[in-house]
Structure formats: structure tokens, C-alpha cells
Design an enzyme around this catalytic site. Structure first.
Site, PDB file in Angstrom:
ATOM      1  N   CYS A   2     -66.861  94.346  38.013  1.00 17.79           N
ATOM      2  CA  CYS A   2     -66.583  95.631  38.613  1.00 17.79           C
ATOM      3  C   CYS A   2     -66.572  96.725  37.557  1.00 17.79           C
ATOM      4  CB  CYS A   2     -65.227  95.599  39.323  1.00 17.79           C
ATOM      5  SG  CYS A   2     -65.044  94.249  40.490  1.00 17.79           S
ATOM      6  N   LEU A  51     -68.160  94.632  42.621  1.00 17.34           N
ATOM      7  CA  LEU A  51     -69.233  93.665  42.825  1.00 17.34           C
ATOM      8  C   LEU A  51     -68.548  92.390  43.295  1.00 17.34           C
ATOM      9  CD1 LEU A  51     -72.220  92.758  42.528  1.00 17.34           C
ATOM     10  CD2 LEU A  51     -71.680  92.111  40.166  1.00 17.34           C
ATOM     11  N   ASN A  75     -61.473  94.365  36.203  1.00 15.95           N
ATOM     12  CA  ASN A  75     -62.876  94.026  35.972  1.00 15.95           C
ATOM     13  C   ASN A  75     -62.918  92.686  35.263  1.00 15.95           C
ATOM     14  OD1 ASN A  75     -65.639  93.985  35.279  1.00 15.95           O
ATOM     15  ND2 ASN A  75     -65.268  95.163  33.420  1.00 15.95           N
ATOM     16  N   GLY A  76     -63.534  91.688  35.891  1.00 13.26           N
ATOM     17  CA  GLY A  76     -63.669  90.397  35.229  1.00 13.26           C
ATOM     18  C   GLY A  76     -63.428  89.226  36.153  1.00 13.26           C
ATOM     19  N   GLU A  77     -63.142  88.094  35.554  1.00 14.65           N
ATOM     20  CA  GLU A  77     -62.840  86.866  36.293  1.00 14.65           C
ATOM     21  C   GLU A  77     -61.725  86.114  35.573  1.00 14.65           C
ATOM     22  OE1 GLU A  77     -64.225  86.204  39.112  1.00 14.65           O
ATOM     23  OE2 GLU A  77     -66.016  87.479  39.085  1.00 14.65           O
ATOM     24  N   ASP A 100     -58.449  86.404  42.405  1.00 14.79           N
ATOM     25  CA  ASP A 100     -57.863  86.335  41.067  1.00 14.79           C
ATOM     26  C   ASP A 100     -57.178  87.643  40.688  1.00 14.79           C
ATOM     27  OD1 ASP A 100     -60.326  87.619  40.977  1.00 14.79           O
ATOM     28  OD2 ASP A 100     -60.977  86.693  39.106  1.00 14.79           O
ATOM     29  N   GLY A 364     -75.434  81.632  26.797  1.00 17.99           N
ATOM     30  CA  GLY A 364     -75.036  80.822  25.649  1.00 17.99           C
ATOM     31  C   GLY A 364     -74.462  81.631  24.505  1.00 17.99           C
TER      32      GLY A 364
END
Length: 629
Positions: A2, A51, A75-77, A100, A364
């Protein structure tokens, strides 16, 4: 993933201008095209662009606790949100969603600032607590997600996911920080906590701000750093097994999504490892995306294809060509301040390709910093070995003189390009490493800048950034120290910034399992000899991956994710470079020495010297001036 924004009156008395907050929020529409909301009360306004990834129906923000006294934009996970939710419910908290985001709200209520010690993920958030009359801002351990802020002279505090959200506010002064310009032409980016503008700062990774009504003193407080706690030594075979177990767990935890998920696949060790472990833990074919180059010296797409075939992925490739210079203005708009990593071009393209297929992609990134994969680590350790054998009183003048006298042979074979090595050997480890990673040497920046601009710097030098981190480093081992310097500068300032802006430009969420902070803590407890073993970087990582990847992938020479700038600037982009670098916008800026700008352009055009990195930095600075200043 977001975009977040906020306006806070430190006096706690004034109303928030909805129109100003709306403009800030809408400038981040690309980060969250699914939903946008504002929340305002006296003294505080929060904005959010969403998002949707988890709890698609009910995860709307700003989000509140039960009585509405705590509000958050996030903003994030948070990858361990389910475990935290169960714990918090057991402690009596009532959840209205399964997102979350709400976990952070209740974690704050339960543990205060110590909630950060419980979170596992990538995040940046602003949390308003009406009862405590406080605004709490935090950024994740490694710095995957960005957060900018500015305290204005009138007492208003602004924050946002990107610099552009703050710069929509007309009262924010657009005065450049001269030390940030010096940093940019040394590093190729502007390291935390600076931005190009004197009035705006970045929140550093692993730090938070807690601002109370009536208090205008802003102090970033560190809540996490690499602990360097030694891992209990076992046999190499045991360490290999544990490494794979830990990395697999990190990959699995980051595969949680309610929208299509895939991965970047360059064909290098790190992205191939992530794809291999994703495939081991998913019954369906993984969607993978990679970039090819029409110049075979830079193209690794055949190796990506090899991994894709082995793991039966749904693989997609796009080719980067020399017409990509058209992205310069677009990139300048994305990054909001000068940013000179030319791999931003293929990164933008691979994010564009990935978003056509998925909404979330795993990458990665972080493998080189964790496991000493960059060639420069090998060179730095060879230099350090030599330094340790020669007293400084002899080494500094002798190699300093050799560095000045030896010509810069960009055209010559590697073993004859000794100028940079001689210069590095005349310095200590930190200054020598800084010299090695700088995109322009000290002597070149001295020539680049005008006399008036050098006076503005008042003796400041970009090496001070690394010296400050080295002074705070909880380690003395030379290899670990320079890896630590990269973790504090290059990783968040360049790599993670590049991926965040490029992915968010396409409303794509990118996750980085190699940078899970618990995995990082374990890796950094391993001895240096298991990372750089002789001349082999990523020693233990490569050994542990032998059952999953071929030797062609694990042990071939690293090409890096770069573009053929030198050829472009002598060929199809030759006139563009001349017109841009020598444009009055640059020459009249009072920053640059016009004679040196002409020298750089002419020497590169003639082929006598390779100034492609310098020219790209100048091109991107010019694009910034054209689009942002």
C-alpha cells in the site's frame, strides 16, 4: 502492499486540511489502486491507498481498534500475523477482521513500542493513539518498506511512503541538502536518513519515531540491529541442512496470499534458490519472470530458462534493448530524488512483466549481502590481507603515490587496472571499501563540483556515512564489517529502494525471503569462512543448494543485473548524453564544473576512458532537475 500518508499537528489543536491530505494520498495511487480512504480528527489526518493482498473484503484502512481510539495506516505484510492474532485473542483482544493490519493495532495496545519485537515481516506504518496523544511511526528491521517524514516550521508533521507525497504540500521547502548531493555522486543513491531535500528525512531501517502532542523533538530510536550472536557450531553438513530448513520456512511463510503469486528468476543463485524452494512447497507450477538483454555479455536468460525447465515453472521473459533510455524521466519520477543504479531499467521491466501475470512476486534480494556474494568482498579481503602486513606509516605514502601516478586504464585487462587498488591500499579498511564501492572517486568528485558548491560542503565527505556506521558496528571481523556497511547503506539505499519503487509503479508486491530478519540473524551468526571461503563467495549457501541447482547455476561467474551503458553512450545514446549533461539546466545549476562535464563527455565518446557510470549518474541527476526540482 500500500501507500500511506499522514498529517499531524504537534500542538494537537488545529484542524487538518482535507484537500492537502487528499493530494498527498492520491500521489500514491499507484501503490494502492484498489481502495483509497482518509481519516481526520482534530490534530491528525491519515491517508491510505490499498493494494489488496490479504483479507480482501475487510482489510480496509485506516483501521481502528474497538472503540476507535487507535487508528493505523500500514504498508507491508506481517508474516506471523496468524500466530500473533491467536495470542492476542487469548489475551482478551477482539478482532473485527482477519487482516495483519489489525494485529498491529492490538499488539500496540498490548505491548506498546515493544510490539515491534513481535512483528516478522516488511512494514512501514503510522499509528495514532488518541488516549496517549501520540503518533507512532515504524519501519521494518531491514528496510524493505520506505517511510519519509518532515517536521515543518509551523509545527505540522508530515509522513508518507514516498517522497512525492510530502512534496505535494506547497509549504515544504525544496532546498537541496548539499551533503546529499555529495553522497549521491559517491554512492549512486542518497543513504538514510537523508533525502535530497534538507527538510525531509527517511526513517532508518529498524527504527521508530514516537511523537507526542506538544513535543517537536524528533529522535529516531533503533529497536533492532544485526546481533552477531554466534551460531552454535556444527558440522558443515548440519549447517547446510539447517540453512535449507530455515530458508524453506521463510519462503513458505512469504507465499501466503489471496491473489496470484510468482517469482523473479534471473538465473543467479539467489533467485534460483527461492524458485526451487517455492516449487518444492507448491503443488501447482510457479509463475516466473526474467529479463533478457540483446547484448550477450549481459544476458543470463538461458540460465533462468534452465531453472524454469527443471522446476516446470510458467516462465516469461522480456528483452531490454537500448531504447530503454526513454525511461530516464519516468525513473526520475518514480524515485523522486537522484538515483543512479542503471539496473533500475531491467528491474522496472521485470516488474512490468510480472504484474501482467501476478500481484505478488518473491525475489532473491539479500543473498549477496548475507553470504558475501559480491566480488568486491573478495577484492577487499585480499587488500586487507596486504594492509595487515605493511605498517601504515609505509603503506599510506607509498600506495598513495602509486595511486596518483598510475594511469586509469579502463580499456586494459583487469590485472592491469591497478589504480583503484593502489588507492584503496593507501587507506584503512573502511575508507578503502568506500573507495571501492564509490561510483566516483574522491578525486573525481572534487573535479566534478564547482568551487562554490565545494565551499557549501564545508569539508563534508561521503565517507563519513560509512565511518559513522563502522563506529557503531557490533563486530570487528573485517569481512563481517564491510557486509554490515552494505546492510546499512547499499541494501536499503539502493537494492530495496530500486525494487520498491519499480514494483509499486506497477502495483506489484515484492517479498524477500532471504531478508526475513530471523533468517538474517541466524546467517550472521555463522563464521565468515562459511561465506567467503578462499575465493568462493556464498560458500555454504551454494553447498546447501547442490541438491536443488546445477553447478552451472551455482558456480558460474556472476554477471550482475546491469545494462551495457558504455556501448549505449558511444552508440545510439551518444547525442542524448551530450545534450543532457551539457544542458544549461546542469551547467547553470552552480553545482558542477563545466570544464569537467565536457571532459567526461568527450573522453567517453572517444573511447579513451569509460565514464559510463558517471554519465548515468549525471543523466539521472539531470532528469531529476527536469522533473522534480
Amino acid at each position: 502492499m500500500c501507500g500511506i500518508t499522514g498529517l499531524f499537528d504537534t500542538s494537537g489543536k488545529r484542524a487538518i486540511d482535507r484537500d492537502v491530505l487528499h493530494r498527498m494520498n492520491e500521489s500514491l495511487h499507484h501503490r494502492g489502486p484498489d481502495q483509497g480512504d482518509l481519516y481526520l480528527e482534530t490534530g491528525i489526518g491519515l491517508g491510505h491507498r490499498r493494494l489488496s493482498i490479504i483479507d480482501l473484503a475487510a482489510g480496509r484502512q485506516p483501521l481502528f481498534n474497538e472503540d476507535g481510539s487507535v487508528a493505523i495506516v500500514f504498508n507491508g505484510e506481517i508474516y506471523n500475523y496468524r500466530e500473533l492474532m491467536a495470542e492476542l485473542i487469548g489475551l482478551g483482544h477482539v478482532f473485527r477482521t482477519r487482516s495483519d493490519t489489525e494485529v498491529i493495532v492490538h499488539a500496540w495496545e498490548q505491548w506498546g513500542v515493544d510490539c515491534l519485537k513481535r512483528l516478522r515481516g516488511m512494514f512501514a506504518f503510522g499509528l495514532w493513539d488518541r488516549n496517549q496523544q501520540s503518533l507512532f511511526l515504524a519501519r521494518d528491521h531491514i528496510g524493505v518498506k520506505p517511510l519519509f517524514y518532515s517536521l515543518q516550521p509551523d509545527g505540522y508533521f508530515l509522513f508518507g511512503s514516498e517522497l512525492k507525497s510530502i512534496m505535494t504540500v506547497p509549504t515544504v521547502e525544496r532546498k537541496f541538502d548539499p551533503t546529499a548531493i555529495e553522497d549521491y555522486f559517491a554512492f549512486g543513491y542518497i543513504p538514510d536518513p537523508k533525502t535530497i531535500y534538507s527538510q525531509v528525512k527517511k526513517l532508518c531501517p529498524g527504527h521508530y519515531l514516537l511523537i507526542k502532542v506538544g513535543d517537536t523533538k524528533l529522535t529516531q530510536i533503533q529497536y533492532w540491529d544485526i546481533p552477531f550472536a554466534p551460531t552454535v557450531l556444527k558440522s558443515e553438513a548440519d549447517i547446510e541442512r539447517e540453512l535449507i530448513e530455515r530458508l524453506t520456512e521463510s519462503v513458505k511463510s512469504q507465499m501466503v496470499s489471496e491473489v496470484p503469486l510468482g517469482a523473479f528468476l534471473s538465473g543467479g543463485v539467489d533467485s534460483s534458490a527461492v524458485v526451487a524452494l517455492m516449487a518444492q512447497n507448491n503443488p501447482d507450477p510457479i509463475t516466473t519472470c526474467s529479463i533478457a538483454f540483446d547484448d550477450p555479455a549481459y544476458d543470463e536468460s538461458a540460465f533462468a530458462q534452465q531453472v524454469a525447465q527443471r522446476y516446470n515453472t510458467q516462465h516469461h521473459t522480456q528483452t531490454v534493448r537500448d531504447d530503454s533510455h526513454a525511461l530516464t524521466d519516468l525513473l526520475a519520477n518514480l524515485y523522486d530524488e537522484p538515483f543512479a543504479d542503471s539496473s533500475a531499467i531491467p528491474t522496472y521491466r521485470v516488474c512490468q512483466l510480472a504484474r501482467e501475470k501476478v500481484t505478488v512476486a518473491l525475489s532473491g534480494d539479500g543473498g549477496d549481502e548475507n553470504f558475501a556474494g559480491y566480488r568486491r568482498y573478495r577484492y577487499a579481503m585480499a587488500e586487507q590481507q596486504l594492509r595487515s602486513k605493511i605498517p601504515s606509516a609505509i603503506r599510506a605514502p607509498v600506495f598513495g603515490a602509486l595511486g596518483k601516478l598510475y594511469p586509469k586504464l579502463d580499456w586494459a585487462p583487469q590485472f592491469l587496472r591497478a589504480k583503484t587498488t593502489f588507492e584503496a591500499l593507501s587507506k584503512d579498511l573502511v575508507e578503502g571499501y568506500f573507495h571501492g564501492v564509490s561510483i566516483m572517486a574522491d578525486r573525481e568528485r572534487q573535479k566534478l563540483f564547482s568551487k562554490a558548491f565545494r565551499a557549501e560542503l564545508q569539508g563534508y565527505a561521503a565517507v563519513d556515512v560509512m565511518r559513522a556506521h563502522a563506529d557503531n558496528a557490533p563486530v570487528e571481523d573485517p569481512l563481517s564489517l564491510i557486509q554490515y556497511l552494505d546492510f546499512k547503506t547499499y541494501l536499503p539505499g539502493d537494492i530495496l529502494t530500486k525494487v520498491d519503487r519499480a514494483s509499486m509503479a506497477h502495483s506489484l508486491e515484492v517479498r524477500v525471503p532471504l531478508l526475513d530478519h530471523q533468517f538474517v540473524e541466524w546467517v550472521w551468526g555463522l563464521p565468515s569462512s562459511l561465506k567467503l571461503n578462499g575465493s568462493e563467495g556464498k560458500y555454504i549457501l551454494k553447498k546447501s543448494l547442490k541438491p536443488y541447482l546445477s553447478d552451472d547455476i551455482l558456480y558460474r561467474s556472476k554477471k550482475g543485473f546491469s545494462v551495457p551503458l558504455a556501448a549505449w553512450f558511444r552508440g545510439p545514446l551518444k547525442q542524448l548524453v551530450r545534450d543532457t549533461v551539457l544542458h544549461p539546466r546542469m551547467t547553470d545549476s552552480n553545482i558542477f564544473n563545466l570544464d569537467y562535464l565536457q571532459h567526461v563527455v568527450e573522453q567517453h565518446e572517444s573511447g579513451r576512458k569509460d565514464y559510463s557510470t558517471t554519465l548515468w549518474a549525471l543523466l539521472m541527476f539531470a532528469a531529476f532537475l527536469r522533473t522534480n526540482a
